[in-house]
Design a protein around this motif. Structure first.
Motif, short mmCIF file in Angstrom:
data_model
loop_
_atom_site.label_atom_id
_atom_site.label_comp_id
_atom_site.label_asym_id
_atom_site.label_seq_id
_atom_site.Cartn_x
_atom_site.Cartn_y
_atom_site.Cartn_z
N VAL A 1 25.76 12.56 123.84
CA VAL A 1 25.24 11.38 123.17
C VAL A 1 24.41 10.58 124.15
O VAL A 1 24.78 10.41 125.31
CB VAL A 1 26.37 10.51 122.56
CG1 VAL A 1 27.36 10.06 123.64
CG2 VAL A 1 25.79 9.30 121.84
N ARG A 2 23.27 10.09 123.67
CA ARG A 2 22.39 9.23 124.46
C ARG A 2 22.03 8.00 123.65
O ARG A 2 21.65 8.11 122.49
CB ARG A 2 21.12 9.98 124.88
CG ARG A 2 21.39 11.11 125.87
CD ARG A 2 20.12 11.84 126.30
NE ARG A 2 20.45 12.92 127.22
CZ ARG A 2 20.52 12.80 128.53
NH1 ARG A 2 20.24 11.61 129.09
NH2 ARG A 2 20.84 13.82 129.30
N LEU A 3 22.15 6.85 124.29
CA LEU A 3 21.79 5.58 123.66
C LEU A 3 20.84 4.83 124.57
O LEU A 3 21.11 4.68 125.77
CB LEU A 3 23.04 4.72 123.41
CG LEU A 3 22.77 3.24 123.07
CD1 LEU A 3 22.10 3.12 121.71
CD2 LEU A 3 24.06 2.43 123.12
N ARG A 4 19.74 4.39 124.00
CA ARG A 4 18.86 3.45 124.69
C ARG A 4 18.65 2.28 123.74
O ARG A 4 18.41 2.48 122.54
CB ARG A 4 17.54 4.11 125.10
CG ARG A 4 16.65 4.54 123.98
CD ARG A 4 15.59 5.53 124.40
NE ARG A 4 16.15 6.76 124.92
CZ ARG A 4 16.62 7.74 124.14
NH1 ARG A 4 16.61 7.60 122.83
NH2 ARG A 4 17.09 8.84 124.67
N GLY A 5 18.79 1.07 124.25
CA GLY A 5 18.72 -0.08 123.35
C GLY A 5 18.15 -1.31 124.01
O GLY A 5 18.19 -1.47 125.24
N LEU A 6 17.60 -2.18 123.18
CA LEU A 6 17.09 -3.47 123.61
C LEU A 6 17.49 -4.50 122.58
O LEU A 6 17.37 -4.27 121.38
CB LEU A 6 15.56 -3.43 123.73
CG LEU A 6 14.90 -4.79 124.00
CD1 LEU A 6 15.17 -5.25 125.42
CD2 LEU A 6 13.40 -4.73 123.74
N PHE A 7 18.00 -5.65 123.06
CA PHE A 7 18.24 -6.76 122.14
C PHE A 7 17.64 -8.04 122.72
O PHE A 7 17.64 -8.25 123.93
CB PHE A 7 19.73 -6.94 121.83
CG PHE A 7 20.60 -7.33 122.99
CD1 PHE A 7 20.76 -8.66 123.34
CD2 PHE A 7 21.28 -6.36 123.71
CE1 PHE A 7 21.59 -9.02 124.40
CE2 PHE A 7 22.11 -6.70 124.77
CZ PHE A 7 22.27 -8.04 125.11
N LEU B 1 21.62 3.25 128.23
CA LEU B 1 20.68 2.38 128.93
C LEU B 1 20.33 1.24 127.99
O LEU B 1 19.67 1.44 126.97
CB LEU B 1 19.41 3.16 129.32
CG LEU B 1 18.27 2.31 129.89
CD1 LEU B 1 18.69 1.61 131.17
CD2 LEU B 1 17.02 3.16 130.13
N VAL B 2 20.81 0.05 128.32
CA VAL B 2 20.64 -1.10 127.43
C VAL B 2 20.11 -2.27 128.23
O VAL B 2 20.57 -2.55 129.35
CB VAL B 2 21.98 -1.48 126.76
CG1 VAL B 2 21.81 -2.73 125.90
CG2 VAL B 2 22.50 -0.32 125.92
N ARG B 3 19.14 -2.97 127.64
CA ARG B 3 18.63 -4.19 128.25
C ARG B 3 18.72 -5.33 127.23
O ARG B 3 18.40 -5.15 126.05
CB ARG B 3 17.19 -4.01 128.72
CG ARG B 3 17.10 -2.99 129.86
CD ARG B 3 16.05 -3.34 130.89
NE ARG B 3 16.35 -2.68 132.16
CZ ARG B 3 15.61 -2.79 133.23
NH1 ARG B 3 14.51 -3.52 133.21
NH2 ARG B 3 15.95 -2.19 134.36
N GLY B 4 19.20 -6.48 127.71
CA GLY B 4 19.35 -7.63 126.84
C GLY B 4 18.59 -8.82 127.37
O GLY B 4 18.52 -9.05 128.58
N MET C 1 10.62 -3.09 128.80
CA MET C 1 9.95 -1.81 128.57
C MET C 1 10.80 -0.60 128.89
O MET C 1 10.64 0.46 128.26
CB MET C 1 8.66 -1.74 129.41
CG MET C 1 7.50 -2.54 128.89
SD MET C 1 6.80 -1.78 127.43
CE MET C 1 5.32 -2.77 127.23
N GLU C 2 11.70 -0.69 129.88
CA GLU C 2 12.35 0.53 130.37
C GLU C 2 13.03 1.34 129.27
O GLU C 2 12.76 2.54 129.12
CB GLU C 2 13.34 0.21 131.49
CG GLU C 2 13.96 1.48 132.07
CD GLU C 2 14.88 1.22 133.25
OE1 GLU C 2 15.47 2.18 133.75
OE2 GLU C 2 15.01 0.05 133.65
N PRO C 3 13.92 0.77 128.47
CA PRO C 3 14.52 1.60 127.43
C PRO C 3 13.52 2.00 126.35
O PRO C 3 13.62 3.10 125.78
CB PRO C 3 15.64 0.72 126.86
CG PRO C 3 15.25 -0.67 127.21
CD PRO C 3 14.51 -0.58 128.50
N LEU C 4 12.55 1.12 126.06
CA LEU C 4 11.60 1.43 125.00
C LEU C 4 10.73 2.63 125.36
O LEU C 4 10.45 3.49 124.51
CB LEU C 4 10.72 0.20 124.71
CG LEU C 4 11.44 -1.06 124.24
CD1 LEU C 4 10.44 -2.18 124.01
CD2 LEU C 4 12.25 -0.79 122.99
#
Length: 366
Positions: A205-211, A237-240, A332-335
């Motif tokens: 499973v891989r998750l990349r997210g931005l909120f 990989l998540v950035r908030g 930008m990194e996760p996007l």
């Protein structure tokens, strides 16, 4: 004494007779018994659903939805969705199929979806929530058979009064792959749960997210990955970002169960706080009950780099534009790692607009 959720029972009795099925009534009884989650529960510590307890369920156009016994650990929110969902995907993808068109999970009202991906089949699921919903829930039950692959693209780009909750519960078979990209922007309340059971060897499973939490809104992301078999892989990989009086939450829990040797797991969370009243709470969790694994996790918090800001201003950029540029660079990194090019470019443009960046579109797309 009436239950504090009696108005939900009354709303249920007003449904069309055909919609008041046995499964729905059982879900209603579970809702009345459990109630909606409260901040007394660890998973809801920062998210108060008190306002939702007064809301009446939405549309009355009830159609066929996937029905069945709720999972053993289903909470009151799951029971609410099972009681009042108006429609949903019910898809079984044949073995070795490669769907040319994405599955679309859109629309208004509460939704409940069931997706089964057969052996060595491939599919893409696009989730787009109602940006104007006063209150919307969308729940997904996903099962990937041996060697199956599902890519999930989810966006929440809501108006300031919208309250949107999604939950994905997935089981991965041998060598199955689940790839999830999520973008949360705006809204009064946004909550997203991603619970993945890596049940068989080689699952991934891989998750990349931005909120981006803004105004007085709250965005809460919770993940739980259960490694139950050897040679599983998980990446997060998540950035908030939070500005104005916005609040963000990220809780990521990875559990490596006994016997899940050779697990390879990594969780990286970075947060940027852009104003004095903004707040982000992030908690990575790692539980390991096997002795031959490779696991890492961590969370960072910070503000804009004043040295970088000074450099950009010294090159002639106004302060507001320099701040927007640095903020967008952080996001930008996760996007940029989203594998679907069309969704990636769309997400980059949406985020740039939300952050009030005036960058040339050519600098965003790839």
């Amino acid at each position: 004494m009436n239950s504090p959720l009696q108005h939900y029972a009354d709303a249920f009795e007003r449904l069309p007779e055909a919609a008041r099925t046995t499964h729905r009534r059982e879900a209603l009884q579970r809702l009345l018994a459990l109630g909606l989650p409260t901040p007394d529960l660890e998973d809801w510590k920062y998210t108060d659903l008190a306002a939702l307890r007064e809301l009446t369920p939405g549309p009355s156009d009830y159609r066929t939805i996937p029905e069945g016994a709720p999972p053993a650990d289903a909470d009151g929110l799951d029971a609410f969705n099972a009681t009042f969902a108006v429609d949903g995907l019910d898809v079984e993808i044949a073995a070795k199929a490669d769907l040319a068109e994405p599955l679309l999970a859109t629309g208004t009202g509460h939704r409940r979806h069931r997706i089964r991906v057969g052996r060595h089949a491939r599919a893409l699921l696009r989730i787009e929530l109602d940006p104007d919903a006063e209150f919307q829930t969308a729940f997904f039950d996903v099962d990937l058979a041996e060697g199956a692959s599902l890519q999930v693209l989810r966006t929440q780009d809501a108006t300031p009064d919208a309250q949107l909750i999604t939950r994905i519960r997935a089981r991965l078979g041998r060598d199955a792959k689940l790839d999830v990209s999520t973008v949360d922007l705006g809204g009064k309340l946004g909550r997203h749960d991603l619970n993945v059971d890596l049940a068989e060897p080689g699952a991934e499973v891989r998750l990349r997210g931005l909120f981006v939490a803004s105004g007085s809104g709250l965005i809460d992301n919770h993940t739980r990955f259960d490694h139950r078999a050897p040679h599983g892989t998980s990446r997060e990989l998540v950035r908030g970002l939070a500005h104005d009086s916005g609040r963000g939450v990220f809780n990521g829990r990875i559990v490596v169960h006994p016997g899940a040797q050779k697990t390879d797991s990594e969780q990286r969370i970075a947060n940027l706080i852009l104003s004095p009243k903004a707040e982000i709470n992030a908690k990575p969790e790692l539980e390991i009950y096997a002795d031959d694994v490779k696991c890492a996790h961590g969370a960072t918090f910070g503000q804009l780099d004043l040295t970088a800001l000074f450099y950009l201003r010294s090159r002639g950029l106004p302060e507001a534009e320099a701040r927007a540029l640095l903020t967008l660079a952080f996001a930008m990194e996760p996007l940029r790692q989203i594998p679907n090019a069309a969704f990636r470019n769309e997400a980059l443009k949406r985020v740039a607009t939300h952050l009030r960046s005036d960058l040339d579109e050519a600098a965003l797309v790839s």
